[in-house]
Every structure is written in structure tokens, then in C-alpha cells.
Design a protein around this motif. Structure first.
Motif, PDB file in Angstrom:
ATOM      1  N   THR A 198       0.829  -1.207   0.000  1.00  0.00           N
ATOM      2  CA  THR A 198       0.000   0.000   0.000  1.00  0.00           C
ATOM      3  C   THR A 198       0.864   1.257   0.000  1.00  0.00           C
ATOM      4  N   THR A 199       1.938   1.236   0.769  1.00  0.00           N
ATOM      5  CA  THR A 199       2.846   2.382   0.822  1.00  0.00           C
ATOM      6  C   THR A 199       3.505   2.615  -0.537  1.00  0.00           C
ATOM      7  N   ILE A 200       3.935   1.553  -1.181  1.00  0.00           N
ATOM      8  CA  ILE A 200       4.551   1.679  -2.509  1.00  0.00           C
ATOM      9  C   ILE A 200       3.542   2.229  -3.509  1.00  0.00           C
ATOM     10  N   GLU A 201       2.332   1.723  -3.457  1.00  0.00           N
ATOM     11  CA  GLU A 201       1.280   2.205  -4.353  1.00  0.00           C
ATOM     12  C   GLU A 201       0.983   3.693  -4.097  1.00  0.00           C
ATOM     13  N   LEU A 202       0.976   4.093  -2.842  1.00  0.00           N
ATOM     14  CA  LEU A 202       0.744   5.496  -2.494  1.00  0.00           C
ATOM     15  C   LEU A 202       1.849   6.386  -3.064  1.00  0.00           C
ATOM     16  N   TYR A 203       3.103   5.969  -2.936  1.00  0.00           N
ATOM     17  CA  TYR A 203       4.200   6.766  -3.483  1.00  0.00           C
ATOM     18  C   TYR A 203       4.129   6.840  -5.001  1.00  0.00           C
ATOM     19  N   LYS A 204       3.709   5.756  -5.647  1.00  0.00           N
ATOM     20  CA  LYS A 204       3.539   5.778  -7.101  1.00  0.00           C
ATOM     21  C   LYS A 204       2.472   6.793  -7.496  1.00  0.00           C
ATOM     22  N   LEU A 205       1.359   6.782  -6.783  1.00  0.00           N
ATOM     23  CA  LEU A 205       0.274   7.707  -7.095  1.00  0.00           C
ATOM     24  C   LEU A 205       0.683   9.155  -6.831  1.00  0.00           C
ATOM     25  N   LYS A 206       1.428   9.382  -5.760  1.00  0.00           N
ATOM     26  CA  LYS A 206       1.913  10.738  -5.485  1.00  0.00           C
ATOM     27  C   LYS A 206       2.866  11.210  -6.587  1.00  0.00           C
ATOM     28  N   ALA A 207       3.735  10.314  -7.059  1.00  0.00           N
ATOM     29  CA  ALA A 207       4.668  10.675  -8.131  1.00  0.00           C
ATOM     30  C   ALA A 207       3.909  10.999  -9.417  1.00  0.00           C
ATOM     31  N   ILE A 208       2.887  10.219  -9.714  1.00  0.00           N
ATOM     32  CA  ILE A 208       2.079  10.480 -10.902  1.00  0.00           C
ATOM     33  C   ILE A 208       1.368  11.821 -10.766  1.00  0.00           C
ATOM     34  N   ASP A 209       0.828  12.097  -9.593  1.00  0.00           N
ATOM     35  CA  ASP A 209       0.130  13.356  -9.358  1.00  0.00           C
ATOM     36  C   ASP A 209       1.069  14.543  -9.549  1.00  0.00           C
ATOM     37  N   LYS A 210       2.252  14.474  -8.977  1.00  0.00           N
ATOM     38  CA  LYS A 210       3.214  15.577  -9.092  1.00  0.00           C
ATOM     39  C   LYS A 210       3.678  15.755 -10.534  1.00  0.00           C
ATOM     40  N   SER A 211       3.959  14.639 -11.217  1.00  0.00           N
ATOM     41  CA  SER A 211       4.444  14.760 -12.593  1.00  0.00           C
ATOM     42  C   SER A 211       3.362  15.319 -13.511  1.00  0.00           C
ATOM     43  N   THR A 212       2.099  14.942 -13.296  1.00  0.00           N
ATOM     44  CA  THR A 212       1.043  15.518 -14.128  1.00  0.00           C
ATOM     45  C   THR A 212       0.876  17.008 -13.842  1.00  0.00           C
ATOM     46  N   ASP A 213       1.035  17.420 -12.592  1.00  0.00           N
ATOM     47  CA  ASP A 213       0.984  18.855 -12.275  1.00  0.00           C
ATOM     48  C   ASP A 213       2.085  19.614 -13.002  1.00  0.00           C
ATOM     49  N   VAL A 214       3.296  19.075 -12.965  1.00  0.00           N
ATOM     50  CA  VAL A 214       4.429  19.738 -13.607  1.00  0.00           C
ATOM     51  C   VAL A 214       4.217  19.806 -15.117  1.00  0.00           C
ATOM     52  N   PHE A 215       3.804  18.697 -15.731  1.00  0.00           N
ATOM     53  CA  PHE A 215       3.632  18.685 -17.180  1.00  0.00           C
ATOM     54  C   PHE A 215       2.459  19.560 -17.630  1.00  0.00           C
ATOM     55  N   ALA A 216       1.397  19.596 -16.842  1.00  0.00           N
ATOM     56  CA  ALA A 216       0.273  20.470 -17.191  1.00  0.00           C
ATOM     57  C   ALA A 216       0.698  21.928 -17.118  1.00  0.00           C
ATOM     58  N   SER A 217       1.438  22.276 -16.099  1.00  0.00           N
ATOM     59  CA  SER A 217       1.909  23.647 -15.959  1.00  0.00           C
ATOM     60  C   SER A 217       2.871  24.012 -17.085  1.00  0.00           C
ATOM     61  N   LEU A 218       3.781  23.094 -17.403  1.00  0.00           N
ATOM     62  CA  LEU A 218       4.717  23.354 -18.498  1.00  0.00           C
ATOM     63  C   LEU A 218       3.991  23.438 -19.829  1.00  0.00           C
ATOM     64  N   GLY A 219       2.990  22.586 -20.019  1.00  0.00           N
ATOM     65  CA  GLY A 219       2.230  22.605 -21.269  1.00  0.00           C
ATOM     66  C   GLY A 219       1.539  23.933 -21.483  1.00  0.00           C
ATOM     67  N   SER A 220       0.909  24.449 -20.446  1.00  0.00           N
ATOM     68  CA  SER A 220       0.235  25.741 -20.586  1.00  0.00           C
ATOM     69  C   SER A 220       1.251  26.857 -20.822  1.00  0.00           C
ATOM     70  N   ARG A 221       2.387  26.775 -20.186  1.00  0.00           N
ATOM     71  CA  ARG A 221       3.421  27.800 -20.403  1.00  0.00           C
ATOM     72  C   ARG A 221       3.988  27.718 -21.823  1.00  0.00           C
ATOM     73  N   ILE A 222       4.103  26.529 -22.358  1.00  0.00           N
ATOM     74  CA  ILE A 222       4.608  26.377 -23.730  1.00  0.00           C
ATOM     75  C   ILE A 222       3.623  26.990 -24.717  1.00  0.00           C
ATOM     76  N   ILE A 223       2.328  26.760 -24.505  1.00  0.00           N
ATOM     77  CA  ILE A 223       1.316  27.343 -25.393  1.00  0.00           C
ATOM     78  C   ILE A 223       1.374  28.862 -25.339  1.00  0.00           C
ATOM     79  N   ILE A 224       1.482  29.419 -24.153  1.00  0.00           N
ATOM     80  CA  ILE A 224       1.584  30.872 -24.011  1.00  0.00           C
ATOM     81  C   ILE A 224       2.860  31.374 -24.682  1.00  0.00           C
ATOM     82  N   PHE A 225       3.961  30.643 -24.518  1.00  0.00           N
ATOM     83  CA  PHE A 225       5.224  31.028 -25.148  1.00  0.00           C
ATOM     84  C   PHE A 225       5.092  31.047 -26.666  1.00  0.00           C
ATOM     85  N   ILE A 226       4.412  30.066 -27.239  1.00  0.00           N
ATOM     86  CA  ILE A 226       4.249  30.013 -28.697  1.00  0.00           C
ATOM     87  C   ILE A 226       3.441  31.211 -29.187  1.00  0.00           C
TER      88      ILE A 226
END
Length: 120
Positions: free
Chosen positions: A21-49
Motif C-alpha cells: 500500500t505504501t509503494i502504491e501510495l508513493y507511485k500515485l503521489k509521483a504520478i500526481d506531481k508529474s502531471t501537475d508539472v507537465f500540465a503547468s509546463l504545457g500551458s506555459r509552452i502554449i503561451i510562449f508560442i
């Protein structure tokens, strides 16, 4: 003695479930953080273009205007190209100290920022 063995087996099962359960929780937290980072970068890239397209059109207008003022249209394009060349050299010289540091700080802040609770 048999009760102790059963208790130890139950304890081992609980520990195994907890670790999975702990390993699964860390996996889900990593996925959550990476999607936040990529979503933020994606919106910034669109604005940059969009901003880059604005500056391209603006640069063409300025180059044509300067060409008209200087007498030959290619003089205006040379002037604008010189400005961008000088800007590129300056940015290249400060890239380590300012640009890369700012980008790294942004990524780290995005990874470690806590999500605000909906109730707060």
C-alpha cells in the motif's frame, strides 16, 4: 505454540500489505506531481508560442518600417536581425546563472508545492 505461529504469519501478512500500500501510495503521489508539472509546463509552452508568434509579426513590421526609414527594406531586416543576435549573445552569456537556475527552481517548486485543500 501454534497460536504464536499464526500471529506471526498474520503480522507478516499485515506488514506485506502495508508495504504494498505504501509503494502504491508513493507511485500515485509521483504520478500526481508529474502531471501537475507537465500540465503547468504545457500551458506555459502554449503561451510562449503565442507570444513568439506575436514577436515574429511585430519584428517583421519593425523591420519593414526601419527599411522604409533607412531607404532600403533589407537594412531594416539587418537592424532587427542584429538586435536579435545581440540579445542571443547576452542570453547565452547569462544562461547558467539566471535562466537555468530559474527553470530549475520552477520545476522544484512545482514538485514540492502542496495542493491546497478544497475546504481552506
Amino acid at each position: 505454540m501454534k497460536d504464536k505461529v499464526i500471529l506471526i504469519e498474520m503480522l507478516i501478512d499485515k506488514i506485506e500489505q502495508y508495504s504494498k500500500t505504501t509503494i502504491e501510495l508513493y507511485k500515485l503521489k509521483a504520478i500526481d506531481k508529474s502531471t501537475d508539472v507537465f500540465a503547468s509546463l504545457g500551458s506555459r509552452i502554449i503561451i510562449f508560442i503565442i507570444i513568439a508568434l506575436f514577436f515574429i509579426v511585430l519584428s517583421m513590421g519593425v523591420a519593414l518600417y526601419l527599411g522604409e526609414v533607412l531607404g532600403k527594406s533589407y537594412y531594416g531586416f539587418f537592424a532587427v536581425a542584429s538586435f536579435y543576435g545581440l540579445t542571443a549573445i547576452i542570453l547565452f552569456m547569462i544562461r547558467k546563472s539566471h535562466i537555468e537556475k530559474s527553470f530549475n527552481d520552477y520545476i522544484v517548486n512545482q514538485i514540492f508545492k502542496e495542493k491546497k485543500d478544497a475546504g481552506n
